[in-house]
Design a protein around this motif. Structure first.
Motif, PDB file in Angstrom:
ATOM      1  N   ASN A 436       0.799  -1.267   0.065  1.00 40.38           N
ATOM      2  CA  ASN A 436       0.038  -0.018   0.138  1.00 40.38           C
ATOM      3  C   ASN A 436       0.843   1.131   0.026  1.00 40.38           C
ATOM      4  O   ASN A 436       0.483   2.176   0.292  1.00 40.38           O
ATOM      5  CB  ASN A 436      -0.914   0.125   1.221  1.00 40.38           C
ATOM      6  N   VAL A 437       2.033   1.191  -0.188  1.00 42.49           N
ATOM      7  CA  VAL A 437       2.939   2.391  -0.402  1.00 42.49           C
ATOM      8  C   VAL A 437       2.547   3.257  -1.265  1.00 42.49           C
ATOM      9  O   VAL A 437       2.053   2.825  -2.450  1.00 42.49           O
ATOM     10  CB  VAL A 437       4.460   2.179  -0.768  1.00 42.49           C
ATOM     11  N   TYR A 438       2.658   4.434  -1.001  1.00 41.24           N
ATOM     12  CA  TYR A 438       2.251   5.627  -2.077  1.00 41.24           C
ATOM     13  C   TYR A 438       2.977   5.566  -3.421  1.00 41.24           C
ATOM     14  O   TYR A 438       4.298   5.218  -3.441  1.00 41.24           O
ATOM     15  CB  TYR A 438       2.718   6.949  -1.688  1.00 41.24           C
ATOM     16  N   ALA A 439       2.175   5.928  -4.599  1.00 42.45           N
ATOM     17  CA  ALA A 439       3.024   5.706  -5.855  1.00 42.45           C
ATOM     18  C   ALA A 439       1.900   6.658  -6.701  1.00 42.45           C
ATOM     19  O   ALA A 439       0.715   6.861  -6.490  1.00 42.45           O
ATOM     20  CB  ALA A 439       3.018   4.180  -6.512  1.00 42.45           C
ATOM     21  N   PRO A 440       2.468   7.436  -7.611  1.00 40.21           N
ATOM     22  CA  PRO A 440       1.634   8.070  -8.540  1.00 40.21           C
ATOM     23  C   PRO A 440       0.634   7.352  -9.353  1.00 40.21           C
ATOM     24  O   PRO A 440       0.776   6.394  -9.903  1.00 40.21           O
ATOM     25  CB  PRO A 440       2.532   8.986  -9.445  1.00 40.21           C
ATOM     26  N   GLY A 441      -0.754   7.900  -9.405  1.00 39.13           N
ATOM     27  CA  GLY A 441      -1.590   7.142 -10.011  1.00 39.13           C
ATOM     28  C   GLY A 441      -2.302   6.018  -9.558  1.00 39.13           C
ATOM     29  O   GLY A 441      -2.676   5.026 -10.063  1.00 39.13           O
ATOM     30  N   LYS A 442      -1.908   5.988  -8.010  1.00 36.58           N
ATOM     31  CA  LYS A 442      -2.399   4.695  -7.365  1.00 36.58           C
ATOM     32  C   LYS A 442      -3.624   4.970  -6.374  1.00 36.58           C
ATOM     33  O   LYS A 442      -3.980   5.980  -5.858  1.00 36.58           O
ATOM     34  CB  LYS A 442      -1.068   4.325  -6.514  1.00 36.58           C
ATOM     35  N   ARG A 443      -4.411   3.911  -6.381  1.00 33.45           N
ATOM     36  CA  ARG A 443      -5.554   4.097  -5.322  1.00 33.45           C
ATOM     37  C   ARG A 443      -5.051   3.745  -3.883  1.00 33.45           C
ATOM     38  O   ARG A 443      -4.784   2.775  -3.772  1.00 33.45           O
ATOM     39  CB  ARG A 443      -6.715   3.092  -5.806  1.00 33.45           C
ATOM     40  N   PRO A 444      -5.296   4.606  -3.001  1.00 32.65           N
ATOM     41  CA  PRO A 444      -4.931   4.263  -1.763  1.00 32.65           C
ATOM     42  C   PRO A 444      -5.885   3.234  -1.064  1.00 32.65           C
ATOM     43  O   PRO A 444      -6.883   2.961  -1.654  1.00 32.65           O
ATOM     44  CB  PRO A 444      -5.050   5.722  -0.924  1.00 32.65           C
TER      45      PRO A 444
END
Length: 578
Positions: A436-444
């Motif tokens: 669940n790490v942050y990434a651009p264009g990713k759903r949290p």
């Protein structure tokens, strides 16, 4: 006085002869129901259940005018965003499970938004370091992801809708422009939010306050800017929000206020129809949305509990509560490590939802509260929300949940739009090795979950409850109250509730695990003897002082040909049919 005692004596003598259980039933309720505070609502042609009575009526009006359950769900949800902005709105995301009568199929929709494509992980970490933060702040532009609710409406409507969107949104537009009286619980939450959020950049104060304050109970509130946004959606469709005037306004405002979302993020946004996850629990098929949402935890808890005879241990007993608390703790350690956007991480459903894995985890439950748990699968909270459900004469049923996450969201309101942005981006992990790490264009990661129950291929119940991390517990409680303890659908929601906090979170590091027993909170309906027994087993128990969610449900009785509706009795909700 003598005459008074003469008249009273026969009555007292009669009470002595009546068994206590019978006496309680007669005094408490005519129907003899000691758990529920109200009866179920029963209707044949259609049913709507929401947490705001006027929104329920909006949905019913759509059904009466020829719309189906999908149309009614969209209209009622639009009204909810106006009337209960403390829990939802078009600045937030949406998930739905839909039973489509014509195709005799169940469909699940993930209408959650993604993080800014132009904000890299490295840049995010540098910004957080400059701010002195070690997590994504809730009320910061870093926590804003693309709102997915509007696209969810149009996806549902395009696939299953039966009347024009202009007809669906007509009543919400009227209420936005002419006003509605604010209900009691919503007013209280609204007034708590205003002092902080009105200091946020943007148009929060002019949009959501009356003379700088949240509206009082019964005060008529208007949001003409939101009404105008609804008009644009009715006339121009989803593109007004994601490619037209609204998207351009947001792009300009974000640039002016050092925000991170851009026009491109809206232009490229899309919802996703997904295969619902399911397990069988004592002959009933329970369905949830998986992926970046915690619905899988409901199924894992039920799999574990299926190995115990809860009907024998009984509702609200020490043994039953202990088993449920421990099952929750086990499932939530998996939740903390594996639930994430499936476009970035292959969620191991085959293992997590297998009966064999449930049996392995079940063996970890002893006669004491555990404090040393982590996931059993190798890895390669508080939120305000609304849950609502609709059903129609054709047999269509919708289970829908929608949220800003933290109450009224971030409080960032682009002038002229009438809504606040969600803060779902707060729920990313910053551990680079975490799914669940942050990434651009990713759903949290999301907490909001719609539920659906089927048996022998037939739809039985659309149900759900809001309440952040409490929601899986709420779903399990509703289902076991019905399946194991024989309650009706209203009783299942009215029965006293419990909550457990302190589990590892999807925002934590991958190496984190449960290291203490956590906090158990139980509503006041539980007996003192049960509380004491749980404490003796090692649980840290408190009475009340927690948030136990709010629920709605619609159950279908195929034999009688009717719907049974239920709504939260603790606050403002209403189930109504015709």
């Amino acid at each position: 006085m003598k005459r008074f005692y003469t008249l009273l004596f026969p009555f007292l003598f009669t009470l002595i002869l009546i068994p206590v259980e019978t006496l309680q039933a007669q005094i408490d309720r005519e129907a003899g129901n000691l758990i529920s505070t109200r009866s179920e609502v029963i209707a044949q042609r259609g049913m709507v259940a929401t947490s705001q009575p006027l929104a329920t009526q909006v949905g019913l009006e759509i059904l009466r005018n020829g719309g189906n359950a999908i149309d009614a769900a969209i209209g009622a949800n639009a009204a909810m965003g106006l009337m209960e902005p403390t829990g939802n709105g078009i600045g937030g995301d949406l998930f739905a499970i839909i039973w489509h009568a014509e195709s005799q199929q169940l469909y699940a929709l993930n209408a959650s938004g993604r993080s800014p494509r132009g904000l890299s992980y490295e840049r995010l970490m540098k910004i957080l370091e400059e701010k002195g933060e070690n997590s994504i702040p809730a009320y910061d532009l870093l926590s804003v992801s693309v709102p997915g609710a509007v696209d969810g409406w149009f996806e549902m409507h395009e696939r299953f809708g039966s009347v024009d969107m202009s007809d669906i949104l007509s009543e919400p537009i009227w209420y936005a422009e002419n006003g509605f009286p604010v209900s009691e619980a919503i007013s209280a939450a609204w007034r708590r939010s205003v002092p902080f959020l009105k200091t946020q950049p943007g148009a929060f104060e002019e949009t959501f306050t009356i003379d700088g304050e949240g509206p009082e109970k019964g005060e008529v509130f208007r949001n003409p800017d939101l009404g105008n946004t609804f008009r644009l959606l009715a006339e121009q469709g989803r593109d007004a929000f994601y490619r037209g005037e609204i998207a351009r306004k947001i792009d300009i405002w974000m640039k002016e206020n050092n925000g991170y979302l851009r026009y491109e993020d809206f232009d490229k946004h899309e919802s996703e129809w997904v295969e619902p996850q399911t397990v069988n629990y004592r002959g009933y098929d329970v369905y949830q949305v998986g992926g970046n949402v915690q619905g899988t935890a409901v199924l894992q808890i039920l799999n574990i509990l299926e190995g115990f005879d809860l009907s024998e241990t009984g509702f609200g007993t020490t043994e039953t509560l202990h088993l449920m608390i421990e099952a929750k703790k086990l499932a939530f350690e998996d939740r903390a490590k594996h639930y994430a956007d499936p476009a970035f991480h292959d969620v191991p459903y085959d293992k997590l939802l297998s009966k064999e894995y449930a049996a392995e985890r079940r063996e970890l439950i002893g006669d004491r509260a555990r404090r040393d748990l982590t996931t059993g699968v190798e890895v390669l909270e508080d939120g305000d929300t609304i849950y609502m459900t609709t059903a129609d004469e054709e047999g269509n049923m919708v289970s829908l949940i929608q949220s800003n996450f933290r109450g009224m969201g971030t409080g960032f309101v682009v002038p002229g739009t009438g809504f606040s942005f969600q803060n779902r981006g707060e729920l990313f992990s910053l551990d680079p090795n975490h799914p669940n790490v942050y990434a651009p264009g990713k759903r949290p990661f999301h907490t909001i979950i719609p539920g659906f129950l089927m048996k022998d291929g037939k739809p039985i119940m659309a149900f759900g409850n809001m309440g952040g991390g409490y929601q899986p517990i709420g779903h399990v409680s509703i289902l076991t109250n019905i399946v194991d303890f024989g309650m009706n659908v209203q009783q299942a929601g009215d029965a006293f509730r419990w909550e457990h906090s302190g589990s590892t979170q999807p925002t934590d590091a991958l190496s984190d695990k449960l290291t203490d027993t956590g906090q158990v909170s139980i509503e006041s309906g539980v007996s003192f003897e049960v509380v004491q027994a749980l404490r003796q087993m090692g649980h840290d128990v408190q009475i009340g002082d927690s948030f136990f969610g709010r629920f709605q449900a619609i159950m279908r009785d195929h034999e009688k040909g009717v719907y049974f509706g239920a709504s939260e009795s603790r606050v403002d909700g209403q189930a109504a049919g015709y």
